[in-house]
Design an enzyme around this catalytic site. Sequence first.
Site, PDB file in Angstrom:
ATOM      1  N   HIS A  12     -26.825  15.439  15.750  1.00  0.00           N
ATOM      2  CA  HIS A  12     -28.092  14.968  15.184  1.00  0.00           C
ATOM      3  C   HIS A  12     -28.713  13.828  15.988  1.00  0.00           C
ATOM      4  CE1 HIS A  12     -27.093  17.359  11.655  1.00  0.00           C
ATOM      5  NE2 HIS A  12     -28.228  17.023  11.089  1.00  0.00           N
TER       6      HIS A  12
ATOM      7  N   GLY B  27       0.823  -1.195   0.000  1.00  0.00           N
ATOM      8  CA  GLY B  27       0.000   0.000   0.000  1.00  0.00           C
ATOM      9  C   GLY B  27       0.861   1.250   0.000  1.00  0.00           C
TER      10      GLY B  27
ATOM     11  N   GLU C 193      -3.918   8.335  -1.185  1.00  0.00           N
ATOM     12  CA  GLU C 193      -2.928   9.329  -1.621  1.00  0.00           C
ATOM     13  C   GLU C 193      -1.998   9.749  -0.484  1.00  0.00           C
ATOM     14  OE1 GLU C 193      -4.154  12.393  -4.374  1.00  0.00           O
ATOM     15  OE2 GLU C 193      -5.984  11.247  -4.827  1.00  0.00           O
TER      16      GLU C 193
END
Length: 382
Positions: free
Chosen positions: A337, A133, A362
Amino acid sequence: MADRSFLAWPFFEERHRALAVELEAWCEATIHDAEAADTDEACRSLVQELGSAGFLKLCVGDGDSRPDVRSLAICREILARHHGLADFAFAMQGLGSGAISLFGTIEQKREWLPRVASGKAIAAFAMTEPECGSDAANMATSAMREGNEWVLVGEKTYISNGGIADYYLTFARTGEGEGSRGLSAFIVPAESVAVVQRIDAIAAHPLARLKYDNVRIPADAIVGEPGEGFRVGMETLNLFRVTVGAAALGFARRALDEALAFSSNRRLGTGKLSDNAVTQAKLADMATAIDASSLLIYRAAWQQDVGGTDHRRAAAMAKLNATESAQQIIDAAVQMHGGMGVTKGAKVEELYREIRALRIYEGASEVQRQIIARDLLKEHRA
């Protein structure tokens, strides 16, 4: 209505302010604020619409100069505030064509960049592998030269636009040296690559695992020189890294808008939730974090566009702060909420799923911290 006062900052020129107004109007008229039933089709449609409207031209520059990072960042912030998939569609056109814009030959630019800019070709950036990765220097996919062809063997995974792309900007080991010194970049047509798995992520985006089974491409499909692939990849990522922070900023601004609207209308005792001191403190923290991220992002974008120093560190700081702060801001909006915040269909629930990947792709947050620290130490020792 999200705050747009930042457009008056001296980082911007009049063309950037005009772009923001134009894109805002386009989003209001075009983007429907709901998750698509068919993600692939929705993504294809968004690419075509963004291309037809002329916005994708910003992703590829003019063929002779690199893309304007401030324009990219403004676009990503606005698109992300309206809809995560719209930001994704725009961003991947830039990332998938960035290596060609920066390092491609005249012929490569002529063949691909107009098609990407018009939305007639969907681009993809294929670097990540099942066992590799963040440590791109240790990728296993290989490319061997045979006469007038390159032969690619290997796998890539978590590839954005996987399954719908027209080409994959692919990185492979060509063996000029060990580690990062032995990589090269190639333009690989999608019909040559097998999609072996579609990946369902928490936010619905086209993602796939790809297999290169003795894929043959022409010798001139290489981008840059053999052995330059690591540089090609890192400079492409560095160009767009600031814009990842801009997308996170767009998500954060939308979360603040949702929190302001909800708290101003939600009854609490004899008043409103917004009358509560704890709520007000949360709103103040959210707004302050948003301004801090915005300053870091547009400073870094300005530095990349007009020159100066510290591009890499500034970009890393912008991405790190914006993505980490946005995660906290959105979490605070969800908490505000209550039960509605974790209900499917609520905007803050969608934002909660959208933001998480930005702290990984990225360059994960941990990698950004390494970039910042190593640059500081290098500067100190000098």
